[in-house]
Design a protein around this motif. Structure first.
Motif, short mmCIF file in Angstrom:
data_model
loop_
_atom_site.label_atom_id
_atom_site.label_comp_id
_atom_site.label_asym_id
_atom_site.label_seq_id
_atom_site.Cartn_x
_atom_site.Cartn_y
_atom_site.Cartn_z
N LYS A 40 34.49 30.42 49.92
CA LYS A 40 33.61 31.15 50.80
C LYS A 40 34.57 32.10 51.59
CE LYS A 40 28.91 32.12 53.41
NZ LYS A 40 27.91 31.76 53.69
N CYS A 41 34.54 33.20 50.83
CA CYS A 41 35.64 34.55 51.97
C CYS A 41 34.71 35.41 52.36
CB CYS A 41 37.19 34.57 51.12
SG CYS A 41 36.88 35.00 49.50
N ILE A 42 35.22 36.35 53.40
CA ILE A 42 35.06 37.48 53.68
C ILE A 42 36.26 38.37 53.50
CG2 ILE A 42 32.63 36.97 54.17
CD1 ILE A 42 33.30 37.20 57.00
N GLY A 43 36.28 39.51 54.19
CA GLY A 43 37.53 40.46 54.59
C GLY A 43 37.49 40.79 55.44
N ILE A 44 38.74 41.21 56.30
CA ILE A 44 38.71 42.78 57.73
C ILE A 44 39.13 43.21 57.86
CG2 ILE A 44 40.38 40.64 58.66
CD1 ILE A 44 38.57 41.85 61.33
N LYS A 45 39.04 44.47 57.47
CA LYS A 45 40.42 45.74 57.09
C LYS A 45 41.54 45.80 58.00
CE LYS A 45 40.72 50.46 57.18
NZ LYS A 45 40.36 51.88 58.09
N THR A 56 45.86 41.94 51.55
CA THR A 56 46.99 40.78 52.32
C THR A 56 47.98 40.45 51.51
OG1 THR A 56 46.99 38.17 53.40
CG2 THR A 56 45.11 39.01 52.32
N TYR A 57 48.68 39.34 51.52
CA TYR A 57 49.53 38.51 50.29
C TYR A 57 48.43 38.17 48.70
CZ TYR A 57 51.55 34.54 47.97
OH TYR A 57 52.28 33.46 46.71
N HIS A 58 48.59 38.83 47.63
CA HIS A 58 48.16 39.05 46.40
C HIS A 58 47.63 37.48 46.50
CE1 HIS A 58 51.94 38.63 44.36
NE2 HIS A 58 51.82 38.33 43.94
N LEU A 59 48.48 37.06 46.36
CA LEU A 59 48.38 35.57 45.59
C LEU A 59 47.25 34.69 46.37
CD1 LEU A 59 51.90 34.43 44.47
CD2 LEU A 59 50.17 34.61 43.59
N PHE A 60 46.94 34.68 48.00
CA PHE A 60 46.03 34.26 48.98
C PHE A 60 44.56 34.57 48.28
CE2 PHE A 60 43.39 32.99 52.76
CZ PHE A 60 43.98 31.55 52.05
N ASN A 61 44.64 36.00 48.69
CA ASN A 61 43.09 36.73 47.17
C ASN A 61 42.75 35.65 45.66
OD1 ASN A 61 42.97 38.16 49.64
ND2 ASN A 61 44.31 40.04 48.66
N ASN A 84 46.46 43.52 45.90
CA ASN A 84 46.32 43.30 47.58
C ASN A 84 44.96 42.53 48.41
OD1 ASN A 84 49.60 43.94 47.09
ND2 ASN A 84 49.62 42.45 48.38
N TYR A 85 43.92 43.03 47.44
CA TYR A 85 42.70 43.74 48.38
C TYR A 85 42.17 42.17 47.42
CZ TYR A 85 43.48 47.85 50.67
OH TYR A 85 43.99 49.14 51.14
N LEU A 86 40.69 41.28 47.77
CA LEU A 86 39.91 40.65 47.57
C LEU A 86 39.12 41.59 46.29
CD1 LEU A 86 38.35 38.86 50.68
CD2 LEU A 86 39.19 38.13 48.62
N SER A 87 38.82 41.68 44.99
CA SER A 87 38.04 41.90 44.43
C SER A 87 36.53 42.95 44.58
CB SER A 87 37.38 41.27 43.51
OG SER A 87 38.71 40.33 42.38
N ASN A 88 35.97 42.40 45.47
CA ASN A 88 34.87 43.65 46.56
C ASN A 88 34.89 44.30 47.30
OD1 ASN A 88 35.04 41.36 47.83
ND2 ASN A 88 32.78 40.56 47.95
N PHE A 89 36.41 44.41 48.13
CA PHE A 89 37.18 45.05 49.40
C PHE A 89 37.18 46.40 48.77
CE2 PHE A 89 39.11 45.90 53.29
CZ PHE A 89 38.12 45.20 54.34
#
Length: 332
Positions: free
Chosen positions: A74-79, A60-65, A294-299
């Protein structure tokens, strides 16, 4: 002057939003110092559903990550990929977590360049209603939509659960730090309370300039001109890419989007070194970059290449695509 923004500008913005099928009362529209400020406030305030976790499509939008990771939210990702998102997985996440809101870019996704179908939008809204989850819809490229039948999620929202975000940086110029957010009644007061503390007055000069731009009709004429220009580039990009992929011996995962953007993405086999590919292309003056940011660090990060020709001379697009496939062929 109010914390919501210049009333005369809000009046003009309200008329502009109608073009996107976003109908709202003046008091529910807030002018912010860019959409990043709006997103920050949303991550910090209490929502009526008392959720404590933000769901973010990946990539997603890299600055929001970076925003959620820097502030410790607290956040989680979905592909999300060329096929959209897995609605069964979305329901599982909604059902088993206290999701505050789901951040999504339904059309002309950044960085994938894909858009949700109406069927997908309605399914997402149904799940949001079922599990009392809010949706933050980032519609940053609404101005470039050529199909008048395509509406945002907001247009289908019957339960006041969609928060609509709109930026002006892509249509006017990047330095214009001004955004618009349309908020449900039960979130508005909390949002304004925090905005009042961190930034009472979004720049009056900037607001005044945008108001003049909207009122004079310059915004409409400029956005229409750009939309036509980008539509031609998008068509050329996808046509040339699809022509080249037919002759490519490498297994490339690519799917033509339902709405063509000046961005496209494709997934390469894991044995292709993306860093090496990008370096070799840069040496040929074809400038690409990884979408890892564009990914969360742990995704889990996939082997994806993004092409964006928005700022590319139209005449250079075919040659650039041909060069990409030539270099790929050499790396097999």
């Amino acid at each position: 002057m109010t914390v919501n923004g210049l009333p005369s500008l809000i009046h003009e913005v309200k008329k502009m939003l109608v073009q996107y099928q976003v109908f709202s009362k003046d008091e529910k529209i807030v002018i912010t110092t860019g959409t990043q400020q709006a997103l920050y406030i949303l991550t910090q305030i209490l929502f009526p559903n008392e959720g404590d976790t933000i769901l973010i499509e990946q990539p997603t939008y890299h600055l929001f990550n970076r925003l959620v990771e820097t502030t410790g939210v607290k956040c989680i990702g979905i592909k999300r990929d060329a096929n959209g998102i897995d609605l069964n997985q979305l329901e599982t996440i909604f059902a088993t977590n206290h999701i505050k809101f789901f951040y999504t870019i339904p059309r002309f996704h950044n960085p994938l360049g894909t858009s949700f179908s109406k069927k997908e939008k309605l399914a997402i809204l149904a799940l949001a209603k079922k599990y009392n989850v809010y949706i933050v819809e980032d519609d940053y490229l609404a101005d470039f939509e050529r199909d008048q039948k395509v509406d945002p999620l907001f247009a289908y929202d019957l339960y006041d659960q969609v928060i609509y975000l709109k930026s002006f940086s892509k249509i006017i110029f990047p330095g214009l730090r001004i955004g618009v957010i349309v908020l449900p009644d039960n979130i508005l007061s909390n949002f304004l309370a925090l905005k009042r503390v961190i930034d009472y007055d979004t720049s009056l000069i900037t607001q005044g300039a945008l108001e003049l731009y909207l009122k004079s009709g310059m915004f409409t004429s400029h956005s229409t001109l750009l939309a036509k220009r980008y539509a031609k580039k998008a068509m050329l990009l996808h046509q040339e890419f699809e022509r080249q992929i037919k002759e490519c011996s490498i297994s490339i995962d690519y799917k033509r989007p339902i709405s063509l953007d000046t961005k496209l993405h494709f997934t390469l086999p894991q044995n292709i070194n993306l860093i090496e590919l990008i370096q070799r292309l840069n040496a040929e003056n074809v400038l690409l970059k990884s979408i890892n940011e564009n990914y969360l660090s742990n995704f889990n990060k996939e082997n994806i290449i993004k092409i964006d020709v928005r700022n590319t001379n139209k005449s250079l697009i075919p040659t650039g695509i041909q060069t990409i496939f030539q270099i790929l062929g050499q790396m097999v």
